[in-house]
Design a protein around this motif. Structure first.
Motif, PDB file in Angstrom:
ATOM      1  N   ARG B 522       0.855  -1.174   0.000  1.00  0.00           N
ATOM      2  CA  ARG B 522       0.000   0.000   0.000  1.00  0.00           C
ATOM      3  C   ARG B 522       0.894   1.229   0.000  1.00  0.00           C
ATOM      4  O   ARG B 522       2.005   1.195   0.538  1.00  0.00           O
ATOM      5  N   SER B 523       0.437   2.296  -0.602  1.00  0.00           N
ATOM      6  CA  SER B 523       1.228   3.516  -0.690  1.00  0.00           C
ATOM      7  C   SER B 523       1.657   3.951   0.714  1.00  0.00           C
ATOM      8  O   SER B 523       0.829   4.156   1.597  1.00  0.00           O
ATOM      9  N   THR B 524       2.986   4.012   0.921  1.00  0.00           N
ATOM     10  CA  THR B 524       3.521   4.311   2.248  1.00  0.00           C
ATOM     11  C   THR B 524       4.307   5.623   2.205  1.00  0.00           C
ATOM     12  O   THR B 524       5.129   5.824   1.310  1.00  0.00           O
ATOM     13  N   ASP B 525       4.043   6.489   3.173  1.00  0.00           N
ATOM     14  CA  ASP B 525       4.770   7.754   3.244  1.00  0.00           C
ATOM     15  C   ASP B 525       6.007   7.571   4.106  1.00  0.00           C
ATOM     16  O   ASP B 525       5.961   6.905   5.149  1.00  0.00           O
ATOM     17  N   VAL B 526       7.122   8.171   3.670  1.00  0.00           N
ATOM     18  CA  VAL B 526       8.373   8.034   4.404  1.00  0.00           C
ATOM     19  C   VAL B 526       9.146   9.357   4.304  1.00  0.00           C
ATOM     20  O   VAL B 526       9.005  10.087   3.319  1.00  0.00           O
ATOM     21  N   THR B 527       9.915   9.649   5.348  1.00  0.00           N
ATOM     22  CA  THR B 527      10.694  10.903   5.374  1.00  0.00           C
ATOM     23  C   THR B 527      12.192  10.571   5.443  1.00  0.00           C
ATOM     24  O   THR B 527      12.583   9.683   6.219  1.00  0.00           O
ATOM     25  N   ALA B 528      12.992  11.255   4.667  1.00  0.00           N
ATOM     26  CA  ALA B 528      14.437  11.038   4.696  1.00  0.00           C
ATOM     27  C   ALA B 528      14.994  11.587   6.007  1.00  0.00           C
ATOM     28  O   ALA B 528      14.491  12.586   6.542  1.00  0.00           O
ATOM     29  N   ASP B 529      16.035  10.916   6.540  1.00  0.00           N
ATOM     30  CA  ASP B 529      16.593  11.340   7.836  1.00  0.00           C
ATOM     31  C   ASP B 529      17.569  12.522   7.662  1.00  0.00           C
ATOM     32  O   ASP B 529      17.690  13.073   6.559  1.00  0.00           O
ATOM     33  N   GLU B 530      18.257  12.853   8.753  1.00  0.00           N
ATOM     34  CA  GLU B 530      19.125  14.044   8.710  1.00  0.00           C
ATOM     35  C   GLU B 530      20.319  13.857   7.779  1.00  0.00           C
ATOM     36  O   GLU B 530      20.957  14.844   7.377  1.00  0.00           O
ATOM     37  N   ALA B 531      20.614  12.601   7.442  1.00  0.00           N
ATOM     38  CA  ALA B 531      21.692  12.356   6.476  1.00  0.00           C
ATOM     39  C   ALA B 531      21.146  12.234   5.062  1.00  0.00           C
ATOM     40  O   ALA B 531      21.875  11.909   4.130  1.00  0.00           O
ATOM     41  N   GLY B 532      19.837  12.441   4.918  1.00  0.00           N
ATOM     42  CA  GLY B 532      19.204  12.346   3.592  1.00  0.00           C
ATOM     43  C   GLY B 532      18.920  10.926   3.172  1.00  0.00           C
ATOM     44  O   GLY B 532      18.584  10.665   2.005  1.00  0.00           O
ATOM     45  N   MET B 533      19.007   9.967   4.104  1.00  0.00           N
ATOM     46  CA  MET B 533      18.797   8.574   3.757  1.00  0.00           C
ATOM     47  C   MET B 533      17.332   8.187   3.933  1.00  0.00           C
ATOM     48  O   MET B 533      16.706   8.488   4.947  1.00  0.00           O
ATOM     49  N   ILE B 534      16.802   7.494   2.904  1.00  0.00           N
ATOM     50  CA  ILE B 534      15.420   6.968   2.980  1.00  0.00           C
ATOM     51  C   ILE B 534      15.570   5.486   3.302  1.00  0.00           C
ATOM     52  O   ILE B 534      16.094   4.707   2.503  1.00  0.00           O
ATOM     53  N   SER B 535      15.130   5.106   4.486  1.00  0.00           N
ATOM     54  CA  SER B 535      15.321   3.714   4.907  1.00  0.00           C
ATOM     55  C   SER B 535      14.052   3.181   5.561  1.00  0.00           C
ATOM     56  O   SER B 535      13.074   3.908   5.735  1.00  0.00           O
ATOM     57  N   GLY B 536      14.109   1.895   5.916  1.00  0.00           N
ATOM     58  CA  GLY B 536      12.965   1.255   6.597  1.00  0.00           C
ATOM     59  C   GLY B 536      11.866   0.844   5.648  1.00  0.00           C
ATOM     60  O   GLY B 536      10.726   0.642   6.062  1.00  0.00           O
ATOM     61  N   LEU B 537      12.178   0.687   4.372  1.00  0.00           N
ATOM     62  CA  LEU B 537      11.160   0.282   3.404  1.00  0.00           C
ATOM     63  C   LEU B 537      11.246  -1.222   3.172  1.00  0.00           C
ATOM     64  O   LEU B 537      12.341  -1.795   3.164  1.00  0.00           O
TER      65      LEU B 537
END
Lengths: 297, 622
Positions: B522-537
């Motif tokens: 399902r469409s999941t919203d995620v925010t990049a961390d302070e290092a600009g990394m998109i994780s936890g997907l």
């Protein structure tokens, strides 16, 4: 036709009109030798032609058919039907068991109808009903003048008491004289009845035995289920029956067996037997069943 | 032998109802009166031999017998009888572990059902057979275990949870599930854990069992073929050498066709012969002049029970020079980098807000986005309380020679003038803070590595300018190792395919909002961390996924690429610590079969029979 102009309350005038032209058809024609209107065998003196035979010496010359003699040159004698007197006895079961679902009324209607046919054929009619200790009897009578007497006797017949069929036959034999036929109107439902010897006695007195069994719907086609306590309407005896529905097949076997036995008993004594439903119309019985079975013509 | 029993034997007192039933039957036996003209015929009927036959006598009391039977069935239903299966008796709680890894989607060619569907049927039967007081907890596992329900006897909840279980295109790791059960065993009491799997997992497990494991292996097999490896290596010509491996489970060689497609254009189409003993490898060269997506498709020509391993994707980046940012003041490093080919050294941080490698001693360079970094003379913010630096001589005591950064690096004669002090801090503290000590001094760590998934961040707690390191042979080797690691992190030396499971962290913009979409997600919203990394997907299904941002869309692919899943290997015996091992059970798990529904059904049938018997049209009636 209004009610006041009815000859009897048992039968409509239309039915009576039709009955005027009908005659009983006994098998062996036990008749009394006194002259009557009942057609018997050949050699009688009625106007109705029966057969030819060769002339023998001593024959009445008036009976020679001259037309045949002229053609064949041989004498033939014409034979005519003999018309003799026949006694029709109506034995009506008026016990309590007949007072159920119009059984007795049907017996009255059929008795009146058969008496009507007998009177029209100038037979001698006598009626006897057996009910309890009281004997209801109409002495032999003949002629149209007796018609009203017969109807009113039949209408007044009472019902009640416990009298088995063989007892009724025994009572009849005490008073009866003459040959002919006896029509027994009953349900013939008697425990351990010795009908064979009773019928034998009747037959030996010169009566052809005709039986009309009249049964109520509850006897003919009982639609009963479950556990029931039967009450005999005549004797008021009780009988507990469980799972009646499962026994109906056997019941029908016994009922059919009784009919067959009665048919054989009557036929062996030059008679006939029919079983009718008390709800059946009297016209249906007279003009359909009895005609088909050869009782009447 | 124990054939069965009753779940609620306390209801046996209901048998006492037989007494009032019989009493009432005889007391209330009032027959309806039926007046008939004569009893003559009926007397004859009752004297008939057939009426007095034993069966007819039985029929006379059939109402009582039917009522007794009806009551008997109802009481038996209330007692909740059951036909005992081969579950342990008296078990009140039991966790059920269900394997829903990729190989559980393998279809049986006879029944057309997947292995997971077979397992679900078996578990549904166990749920249906649950008696009062019995509870189950459903646990599924792929790479990680997941508890689907708490211990419950609620069949609706269990059936609902069971229905929701689906195959994930991920290899199996039974160890995690067993650890979860081990954790459960500390809170709840249970003796047996039921494991339903096709046995496609590692045969050795590092778990201590405090319960009995009943391992139910799904018996049926079938032939399969799939792509088990796919990667690309950059060569000296700036090209990508793509490598694909296909394996099979069949003992005989089976044929298949393979297609390799670059950005929708078919590059290779070939035929293969693959078997259990023979894997096929295909290699081809793709120009690295542009980024592209490679799709590999396998079309087996015979039976193939698993479809998810027939496709794999590989994303090839542009084969470009490694972008290295070095702080202007760090001349020793700039000198060391000069001799390394295939890199571009930049010093202008205004122009380059992102780089593949950052080497700096300036805290103001934190804004440069990168996957690999070496912070020189810097103490991480989180460790400033634990570490202080004294200006005194210090020597290297030990270093981790197996660390990639320190391969072939000898530090035994390096002298540093900054001496980091952390005498009372134990090794666990560094681990708890997310750091690994690579080089140790006499009184504290000299080089730390921060554990960030997909990233390599190193902190040199002393400044190399105040040490003899730049004058040692170890220095250029260290820099060469760092470059190689940065090249790897940037995907410039080797490109590995995205695998199902947890998606590799992607570099985005700091604090950027993204939406993750793809097959089975399902469409999941995620925010990049302070290092600009998109994780936890998580990508649980094989396919192409998209990470949509405000200005850019990143495409990530997920392929199964598991040799064990493709070969449908099955472990017969799980080896635990020490000498304990658990073999697959020879007999299949059979649940207790509850019989109360049958009893209730028979009781209803009895009511219908009674009704029919007394209401049917009498025999012989025309």
């Amino acid at each position: 036709m209004s009610q006041s102009q009815q000859l009897t309350s048992l039968l409509s005038n239309a039915t009576l009109n039709r009955l005027q032209h009908m005659r009983l058809r006994p098998f062996r024609r036990f008749t009394n030798k006194s002259r009557g209107q009942h057609e018997h065998g050949r050699g009688g003196s009625s106007n109705e032609f029966a057969d030819f035979r060769d002339y023998v010496a001593g024959d009445d010359m008036r009976n020679v058919d001259w037309n045949i003699f002229a053609r064949l040159n041989r004498p033939y004698v014409k034979l005519y039907r003999q018309e003799e007197d026949m006694h029709v006895v109506l034995l009506v079961d008026a016990s309590k068991s007949m007072d159920f679902d119009g059984k007795f009324l049907k017996a009255q209607q059929l008795a009146a109808a058969i008496a009507m046919m007998g009177i029209q054929a100038t037979e001698r009619i006598s009626i006897q009903a057996f009910a309890g200790q009281q004997l209801q009897r109409l002495d032999p009578c003949t002629g149209r003048a007796s018609l009203q007497k017969i109807f009113s006797f039949v209408e007044r017949l009472g019902v009640g008491g416990q009298v088995p069929v063989e007892k009724g036959i025994e009572q009849l034999q005490r008073y009866h004289k003459g040959r002919g036929m006896v029509v027994i109107l009953s349900d013939f439902l008697t425990m351990n009845a010795d009908l064979k010897s009773a019928f034998n006695r009747l037959f030996s007195t010169g009566l052809e035995i005709y039986g009309i069994q009249i049964l109520a719907p509850v006897e003919r086609n009982p639609e009963l289920t479950g556990d029931l306590r039967f009450v005999d309407s005549e004797t008021e005896q009780l009988l507990d029956v469980t799972a009646v529905g499962g026994l109906l097949e056997i019941y029908h076997e016994y009922r059919s067996g009784l009919e067959n036995d009665l048919t054989v008993l009557c036929q062996q004594r030059s008679g006939r037997f029919i079983s009718v439903d008390s709800t059946e119309t009297v016209e249906g019985v007279l003009f359909d069943t009895m005609k088909r079975k050869g009782w009447v013509k | 032998m124990n054939w069965g029993g009753f779940h609620t034997p306390a209801f046996a007192w209901l048998f006492l109802l037989f007494i009032p039933l019989v009493l009432f039957y005889f007391l209330k036996l009032k027959r309806p009166r039926q007046v008939i003209p004569s009893l003559a015929l009926w007397r004859q009927v009752l004297q008939d031999r057939r009426v007095n036959a034993p069966f007819q006598k039985f029929k006379r009391n059939i109402l009582l017998i039917l009522q007794l039977l009806l009551l008997l069935l109802l009481v038996l239903a209330a007692l909740q009888p059951f036909w005992r299966g081969n579950q342990g008796s008296g078990t009140s709680r039991r966790p059920i572990i269900i394997d829903c890894s990729a190989s559980m989607a393998a279809k049986d060619h006879e029944s057309g059902k997947t292995r997971l569907e077979h397992v679900k049927e078996k578990v549904a039967a166990i749920i249906n057979g649950l008696g009062p007081g019995q509870e189950l907890s459903l646990i599924t596992f792929t790479q990680y275990a997941r508890k689907r329900t708490e211990f419950t006897g609620n069949k609706t909840t269990l059936h609902k949870a069971l229905k929701e279980i689906e195959v994930e295109d991920v290899p199996a790791n039974v160890e995690d599930a067993l650890r979860l059960c081990q954790a459960l065993a500390k809170r709840f009491t249970f003796n047996t854990v039921l494991l339903f799997s096709d046995g496609n997992f590692a045969h050795s497990v590092d778990v201590d069992l405090s319960f009995t494991l009943d391992y139910q292996r799904i018996p049926f097999g079938g032939d399969n073929m799939g792509i088990t490896a796919c990667n690309a290596v950059s060569n000296s010509k700036g090209e990508w050498s793509v490598f694909v491996q296909v394996e099979g489970s069949s003992k005989e060689l089976k044929s298949a066709k393979i297609e390799i497609i670059q950005d929708g254009v078919k590059k290779v189409e070939d035929s293969l012969l693959v078997g259990k003993e023979r894997a096929e490898r295909i290699a081809l060269t793709i120009p690295g002049s542009k980024a592209s997506t490679i799709e590999v498709k396998l079309v087996p020509e015979g039976e193939d029970v698993l479809a998810t391993d027939n496709q794999a994707w590989l994303q090839l980046p542009l084969n470009r020079p490694l972008l290295v940012y070095v702080n202007e003041a760090m001349s020793a490093y700039k000198m060391a980098l000069k001799g390394i080919p295939g890199i571009a050294v930049v010093t202008d941080k205004v122009k380059f807000s992102a780089a593949d490698l950052v080497i700096t001693d300036d805290p103001n360079d934190k804004g440069i986005l990168t996957r690999t970094a070496l912070w020189v003379g810097t103490i991480p913010e989180a460790l400033k309380k634990q570490v202080t630096v004294k200006q005194e001589n210090a020597a290297v005591v030990d270093w981790m020679r197996e660390a990639k950064l320190l391969q072939h690096v000898a530090l035994d004669d390096v002298i540093v003038l900054d001496n980091p002090q952390a005498p009372d801090v134990r090794d666990e503290v560094w681990e708890n803070e997310g750091y690994r000590v690579l080089v140790s001094g006499a009184q504290g760590p000299l080089l730390l590595e921060k554990n960030v998934p997909g990233n390599h961040v190193y902190y040199m707690l002393f400044h190399s300018d105040r040490s003899t390191l730049p004058y040692r042979i170890a220095f250029p080797i260290l820099i060469a190792n760092l470059i190689e690691e940065a090249r790897h992190d940037a995907g410039l030396s080797e490109t590995l395919p995205g695998r199902t499971g947890v998606v590799e962290p992607q570099l985005g913009t700091v604090g950027g909002k993204y939406t993750f979409e793809g097959p089975g997600v399902r469409s999941t919203d995620v925010t990049a961390d302070e290092a600009g990394m998109i994780s936890g997907l998580t990508a649980s299904k094989v396919g192409v996924y998209k990470i949509k941002g405000a200005t850019e869309t990143k495409v990530v692919t997920a392929s199964l690429l598991s040799s064990s899943e493709t070969r449908l290997d099955a472990v017969e015996k799980i080896q635990f610590k020490e000498t304990l091992s658990v073999a697959a059970s020879g007999k299949s798990e059979k649940a207790d079969v509850p019989l109360w529904t049958i009893m209730a059904g028979l009781a209803f049938l009895m009511v219908l029979i009674e009704w029919w018997y007394y209401q049917r049209r009498p025999e012989g009636v025309e």
